[in-house]
Design a protein around this motif. Structure first.
Motif, PDB file in Angstrom:
ATOM      1  N   UNK A 176       0.866  -1.267  -0.122  1.00 52.21           N
ATOM      2  CA  UNK A 176      -0.266  -0.123   0.088  1.00 52.21           C
ATOM      3  C   UNK A 176       0.912   1.324   0.006  1.00 52.21           C
ATOM      4  N   UNK A 177       0.492   2.137  -1.178  1.00 57.43           N
ATOM      5  CA  UNK A 177       1.282   3.279  -1.154  1.00 57.43           C
ATOM      6  C   UNK A 177       0.400   4.525  -0.448  1.00 57.43           C
ATOM      7  N   UNK A 178       0.989   5.366   0.327  1.00 57.93           N
ATOM      8  CA  UNK A 178       0.294   6.284   0.793  1.00 57.93           C
ATOM      9  C   UNK A 178       1.101   7.811   0.937  1.00 57.93           C
ATOM     10  N   UNK A 179       0.751   8.778   0.848  1.00 59.38           N
ATOM     11  CA  UNK A 179       1.129  10.142   1.026  1.00 59.38           C
ATOM     12  C   UNK A 179       2.064  10.310   2.335  1.00 59.38           C
ATOM     13  N   UNK A 180       3.203  10.581   2.096  1.00 62.49           N
ATOM     14  CA  UNK A 180       4.220  10.909   3.381  1.00 62.49           C
ATOM     15  C   UNK A 180       3.534  12.068   3.924  1.00 62.49           C
ATOM     16  N   UNK A 181       3.684  12.092   5.444  1.00 65.42           N
ATOM     17  CA  UNK A 181       3.260  12.966   6.279  1.00 65.42           C
ATOM     18  C   UNK A 181       1.633  12.643   6.702  1.00 65.42           C
ATOM     19  N   UNK A 182       1.095  11.757   6.232  1.00 57.67           N
ATOM     20  CA  UNK A 182      -0.543  11.427   6.441  1.00 57.67           C
ATOM     21  C   UNK A 182      -0.303  10.490   7.719  1.00 57.67           C
ATOM     22  N   UNK A 183      -1.313  10.052   8.136  1.00 60.73           N
ATOM     23  CA  UNK A 183      -1.615   8.773   9.142  1.00 60.73           C
ATOM     24  C   UNK A 183      -0.974   9.243  10.581  1.00 60.73           C
ATOM     25  N   UNK A 184      -1.170  10.254  11.137  1.00 56.96           N
ATOM     26  CA  UNK A 184      -0.582  10.907  12.380  1.00 56.96           C
ATOM     27  C   UNK A 184      -0.927   9.674  13.320  1.00 56.96           C
ATOM     28  N   UNK A 185       0.014   9.534  14.360  1.00 57.23           N
ATOM     29  CA  UNK A 185      -0.221   8.489  15.299  1.00 57.23           C
ATOM     30  C   UNK A 185       0.854   9.032  16.625  1.00 57.23           C
ATOM     31  N   UNK A 186      -0.036   8.904  17.736  1.00 58.48           N
ATOM     32  CA  UNK A 186       0.880   9.240  18.787  1.00 58.48           C
ATOM     33  C   UNK A 186       1.355   7.783  19.443  1.00 58.48           C
ATOM     34  N   UNK A 187       2.993   8.166  19.528  1.00 54.37           N
ATOM     35  CA  UNK A 187       3.648   6.775  19.695  1.00 54.37           C
ATOM     36  C   UNK A 187       4.523   7.186  21.032  1.00 54.37           C
ATOM     37  N   UNK A 188       4.191   6.303  21.809  1.00 54.74           N
ATOM     38  CA  UNK A 188       5.343   6.375  23.239  1.00 54.74           C
ATOM     39  C   UNK A 188       6.633   5.608  23.012  1.00 54.74           C
ATOM     40  N   UNK A 189       7.663   6.293  23.126  1.00 55.42           N
ATOM     41  CA  UNK A 189       9.146   5.706  23.193  1.00 55.42           C
ATOM     42  C   UNK A 189       9.522   5.537  24.529  1.00 55.42           C
ATOM     43  N   UNK A 190      10.727   4.730  24.774  1.00 56.01           N
ATOM     44  CA  UNK A 190      10.983   4.812  25.953  1.00 56.01           C
ATOM     45  C   UNK A 190      11.468   6.104  26.714  1.00 56.01           C
ATOM     46  N   UNK A 191      11.409   5.981  27.884  1.00 53.87           N
ATOM     47  CA  UNK A 191      11.877   7.127  28.673  1.00 53.87           C
ATOM     48  C   UNK A 191      13.184   7.321  28.300  1.00 53.87           C
ATOM     49  N   UNK A 192      13.917   8.735  28.261  1.00 52.80           N
ATOM     50  CA  UNK A 192      13.015   9.825  28.605  1.00 52.80           C
ATOM     51  C   UNK A 192      12.506  10.692  27.329  1.00 52.80           C
ATOM     52  N   UNK A 193      12.460  10.081  26.223  1.00 55.03           N
ATOM     53  CA  UNK A 193      12.070  10.345  24.843  1.00 55.03           C
ATOM     54  C   UNK A 193      10.592  10.827  25.079  1.00 55.03           C
ATOM     55  N   UNK A 194       9.658   9.924  25.724  1.00 54.35           N
ATOM     56  CA  UNK A 194       8.339  10.158  25.889  1.00 54.35           C
ATOM     57  C   UNK A 194       7.632  10.180  24.501  1.00 54.35           C
ATOM     58  N   UNK A 195       6.392  10.751  24.477  1.00 57.62           N
ATOM     59  CA  UNK A 195       5.407  10.324  23.458  1.00 57.62           C
ATOM     60  C   UNK A 195       5.885  11.408  22.180  1.00 57.62           C
ATOM     61  N   UNK A 196       5.692  11.089  20.969  1.00 60.79           N
ATOM     62  CA  UNK A 196       5.826  11.762  19.788  1.00 60.79           C
ATOM     63  C   UNK A 196       4.898  11.497  18.594  1.00 60.79           C
ATOM     64  N   UNK A 197       4.128  12.626  18.000  1.00 59.82           N
ATOM     65  CA  UNK A 197       3.504  12.364  16.792  1.00 59.82           C
ATOM     66  C   UNK A 197       4.193  11.673  15.865  1.00 59.82           C
ATOM     67  N   UNK A 198       3.720  10.557  15.339  1.00 60.62           N
ATOM     68  CA  UNK A 198       4.477   9.944  14.088  1.00 60.62           C
ATOM     69  C   UNK A 198       3.777   9.830  12.997  1.00 60.62           C
ATOM     70  N   UNK A 199       4.383  10.145  11.584  1.00 66.75           N
ATOM     71  CA  UNK A 199       3.737   9.972  10.510  1.00 66.75           C
ATOM     72  C   UNK A 199       4.610   8.893   9.549  1.00 66.75           C
ATOM     73  N   UNK A 200       3.631   8.863   8.269  1.00 68.13           N
ATOM     74  CA  UNK A 200       4.248   8.086   7.247  1.00 68.13           C
ATOM     75  C   UNK A 200       5.301   8.950   6.466  1.00 68.13           C
ATOM     76  N   UNK A 201       6.220   8.053   6.265  1.00 71.51           N
ATOM     77  CA  UNK A 201       7.231   8.520   5.111  1.00 71.51           C
ATOM     78  C   UNK A 201       7.698   7.807   4.504  1.00 71.51           C
TER      79      UNK A 201
END
Length: 328
Positions: A176-201
């Motif tokens: 499946x091919x989709x546009x980069x920058x779409x599909x925002x998902x809140x992802x929790x990384x190991x501390x101390x990075x914490x949560x970040x919005x992540x997108x397709x690319x």
């Protein structure tokens, strides 16, 4: 006498050179780049190995060629390395490089050499985590990769381009091919990075993981991004990249069946992406020098047993962790 050539003089390439110079199984080290001034100072510091600095041209006669130059052009250099009887370790995570390098599988097998594709932080270490985590399942049906942070300037430029590219995911037996920058998902990384919005690319992780897992239904990859990243993705980089990208992280989520139940395990790692990528490439080089890698073109998710690799990387300071009920 074992020899290796590191092509590329960026932050990651210089780290690889330092790690290889400390290995007892490397007697000769060739450093190649258009920026030879960067390498001459480095070469004078590597006292435990014979070091040669070369400008672009024909590849030197070595046992392993490590490609840590910016994305693009990896395949042509890999072909030349195979012709000269060398193994290849490529750190490129660009979709075009990975697709073309994987297509060298037959040529590498005929030469009885290895082409290790995507031997960096992500893809690379992420694939090792996916393979290791899969051992805890009876069947893995989904793998979801997310990453935050970049290595040196070349890595930052490649990721900047990837944000506007076309993402490639695997779903229900097809790409499946989709546009980069779409599909925002809140992802929790190991501390101390914490949560970040992540997108397709335009990330190559799925290209390397799908061939490694039977019956896989979904494979996705996302990268963390800020609102500014999204607004400026279509523009040239507005300010010069930092020499080092700072701490980063990779999160690998696996879903599947265990003892008749649907389960989810999550593995993660935090490190400077340039340091972790260099450690993965140096480890791959060591295994290639020992002729303990399968021939052909493949990614690290296809290893039968990733534990020796993870153990060696842990000795180099790159350590993974399991969380949210995962076991490692």
């Amino acid at each position: 006498m074992s020899s290796a050539a590191v092509i590329g003089a960026g932050a990651v390439g210089q780290r690889i050179a330092r790690q290889l110079a400390s290995r007892e199984d490397v007697d000769r080290l060739v450093l190649g780049s258009r920026h030879t001034d960067r390498l001459r100072g480095l070469a004078s510091q590597l006292l435990d190995v014979d070091v040669e600095v070369v400008e672009p041209g024909s590849l030197p006669e070595v046992d392993v060629v490590i490609l840590s130059l910016p994305s693009g052009g990896h395949t042509a250099l890999a072909e030349k390395a195979l012709e000269r009887g060398a193994h290849v370790v490529s750190l490129s995570g660009a979709v075009s490089d990975v697709e073309q390098l994987l297509a060298l599988d037959k040529r590498a097998k005929n030469a009885k050499k290895s082409v290790v594709v995507g031997a960096g932080f992500s893809p690379g270490y992420s694939c090792l985590l996916a393979r290791h985590g899969a051992a805890q399942f009876d069947m893995v049906t989904e793998i979801h990769i997310a990453r935050v942070g970049t290595g040196g300037p070349a890595s930052q430029r490649q990721l900047h381009r990837a944000r506007t590219g076309t993402s490639i995911d695997w779903r229900d037996g097809g790409w499946r091919r989709r546009r980069g920058g779409s599909g925002r998902e809140l992802v929790w990384f190991p501390d101390p990075l914490g949560a970040h919005d992540c997108y397709r690319a335009a990330l190559a992780d799925a290209l390397l993981l799908v061939p490694a897992f039977n019956d896989i239904e979904r494979v996705t990859a996302r990268v963390a991004g800020t609102r500014r990243d999204r607004l400026t993705a279509m523009l040239p980089m507005l300010r010069p990249p930092h020499p080092e990208g700072g701490p980063g992280g990779v999160r690998v989520e696996l879903r599947g069946m265990r003892d008749g139940r649907h389960c989810t395990d999550v593995l993660g790692v935090i490190d400077h992406p340039s340091a972790a990528a260099a450690a993965v490439a140096a480890t791959a080089t060591g295994w290639a020098l020992a002729d303990e890698l399968p021939s052909g073109a493949w990614g690290l998710g296809m290893l039968d047993d990733p534990l020796p690799w993870l153990a060696e990387l842990a000795e180099r300071g790159v350590r993974a962790a399991a969380y949210e009920g995962a076991r490692l």
